[in-house]
Design an enzyme around this catalytic site. Structure first.
Site, PDB file in Angstrom:
ATOM      1  N   LYS A  13      93.315 -15.896  67.194  1.00 60.02           N
ATOM      2  CA  LYS A  13      92.570 -14.908  67.997  1.00 60.02           C
ATOM      3  C   LYS A  13      91.125 -15.366  68.216  1.00 60.02           C
ATOM      4  O   LYS A  13      90.604 -15.323  69.323  1.00 60.02           O
ATOM      5  CB  LYS A  13      92.523 -13.533  67.292  1.00 60.02           C
ATOM      6  N   ARG A  88      92.652  -2.350  63.981  1.00 59.74           N
ATOM      7  CA  ARG A  88      93.598  -2.889  63.012  1.00 59.74           C
ATOM      8  C   ARG A  88      94.492  -1.804  62.432  1.00 59.74           C
ATOM      9  O   ARG A  88      95.343  -2.108  61.588  1.00 59.74           O
ATOM     10  CB  ARG A  88      92.820  -3.518  61.863  1.00 59.74           C
ATOM     11  N   ARG A 127      92.615 -24.913  57.337  1.00 66.78           N
ATOM     12  CA  ARG A 127      91.259 -24.445  57.672  1.00 66.78           C
ATOM     13  C   ARG A 127      90.330 -24.622  56.457  1.00 66.78           C
ATOM     14  O   ARG A 127      89.213 -25.085  56.589  1.00 66.78           O
ATOM     15  CB  ARG A 127      91.322 -22.968  58.093  1.00 66.78           C
ATOM     16  N   ARG A 139      85.512 -19.194  53.305  1.00 70.38           N
ATOM     17  CA  ARG A 139      85.513 -17.727  53.255  1.00 70.38           C
ATOM     18  C   ARG A 139      86.082 -17.251  51.922  1.00 70.38           C
ATOM     19  O   ARG A 139      87.080 -17.776  51.455  1.00 70.38           O
ATOM     20  CB  ARG A 139      86.388 -17.184  54.389  1.00 70.38           C
TER      21      ARG A 139
HETATM   22  P1  AMP Z   1      88.823 -11.165  59.879  1.00 66.85           P
HETATM   23  O1  AMP Z   1      87.633 -12.052  59.984  1.00 66.85           O
HETATM   24  O2  AMP Z   1      89.152 -10.479  61.166  1.00 66.85           O
HETATM   25  O3  AMP Z   1      90.022 -11.862  59.281  1.00 66.85           O
HETATM   26  O4  AMP Z   1      88.433  -9.989  58.872  1.00 66.85           O
HETATM   27  C1  AMP Z   1      88.082 -10.263  57.542  1.00 66.85           C
HETATM   28  C2  AMP Z   1      88.144  -8.981  56.710  1.00 66.85           C
HETATM   29  O5  AMP Z   1      87.196  -8.041  57.222  1.00 66.85           O
HETATM   30  C3  AMP Z   1      89.472  -8.248  56.723  1.00 66.85           C
HETATM   31  O6  AMP Z   1      90.415  -8.776  55.798  1.00 66.85           O
HETATM   32  C4  AMP Z   1      89.040  -6.836  56.368  1.00 66.85           C
HETATM   33  O7  AMP Z   1      88.726  -6.712  55.000  1.00 66.85           O
HETATM   34  C5  AMP Z   1      87.723  -6.706  57.133  1.00 66.85           C
HETATM   35  N1  AMP Z   1      87.947  -6.214  58.516  1.00 66.85           N
HETATM   36  C6  AMP Z   1      87.703  -6.883  59.677  1.00 66.85           C
HETATM   37  N2  AMP Z   1      88.005  -6.119  60.737  1.00 66.85           N
HETATM   38  C7  AMP Z   1      88.471  -4.952  60.243  1.00 66.85           C
HETATM   39  C8  AMP Z   1      88.973  -3.762  60.837  1.00 66.85           C
HETATM   40  N3  AMP Z   1      89.067  -3.614  62.166  1.00 66.85           N
HETATM   41  N4  AMP Z   1      89.356  -2.753  60.005  1.00 66.85           N
HETATM   42  C9  AMP Z   1      89.259  -2.856  58.664  1.00 66.85           C
HETATM   43  N5  AMP Z   1      88.819  -3.963  58.035  1.00 66.85           N
HETATM   44  C10 AMP Z   1      88.426  -5.005  58.813  1.00 66.85           C
END
Ligand code: AMP
Length: 194
Positions: A13, A88, A127, A139
């Protein structure tokens, strides 16, 4: 152009959203990036989100809904935006509907990247290896345990969004297992027709 990218962690994404940002001059709104920035800055939201993120769980709907609603009001979002990692959960999708309605704007398309889970674990491991090789920092949720939890959260809470957006007629599904250029070409085609 207002888009949502849907798909499990590691589906590509972020990569595709960045390419569209360059091509169309609209920002990528990644809630994960915004939350990581809040953690790094040590804000109140960051302090509340850190442990949940490190465990691979989802931050509360209220926090992310507010972050996104505020961000969409920025001048650089006037021509559009690409939501990456939000919504999400179904309640987040419902909140987004009312946020957008309140601002008098509508989504153009929801693009779902379909991938198989084994490939995702390999992608996460690659990654991590590439980041380490480049001297970057990994991360804190890119480890097997947190990643499995992120996938489980996706299956349970985010996957139902496919049906949610299918009902609106805006859902477009793309084969995320194809190479980056092929995925980009498929998305370009979808957007031309949208
Ligand atoms: P990502 O970078 O999109 O993989 O997000 C990393 C982490 O941020 C996720 O595993 C969640 O803990 C938190 N997070 C990101 N976006 C959301 C969302 N829309 N709702 C809830 N938690 C989120």
């Amino acid at each position: 152009m207002r888009l949502i990218f849907l798909g499990p962690p590691g589906a590509g994404k972020g990569t595709q959203a960045k390419l569209l940002t360059d091509k169309h001059g609209i920002p990528q709104l990644s809630t994960g990036d915004m939350l990581r920035a809040a953690v790094a800055a040590g804000t109140d939201v960051g302090r509340r989100a850190k442990a949940v993120m490190d465990a691979g769980q989802l931050v509360s709907d209220a926090i992310v809904n507010e972050i996104v609603s505020d961000r969409i009001d920025s001048p650089d979002c006037a021509k559009g935006f690409i939501l990456d990692g939000y919504p999400r959960t179904v309640p987040q999708a419902e909140a987004l509907d009312s946020i957008l309605a309140g601002k008098g704007i509508a989504l153009d398309a929801v693009i779902e990247l379909k991938v198989d889970e084994e490939a995702l674990v390999r992608r996460m491991e690659n990654r991590v290896a590439e980041t380490i090789a480049a001297g970057g920092s990994v991360r804190s949720d890119d480890n097997p345990e947190a990643f499995k939890r992120r996938l489980a959260e996706y299956r349970e809470k985010t996957a139902p969004l496919s049906s949610y957006y299918a009902l609106t007629g805006k859902l477009k599904t793309v084969d995320g297992m194809a190479n980056v250029d092929a995925v980009t070409a498929e998305i370009d085609g979808i957007l031309e027709r949208a």
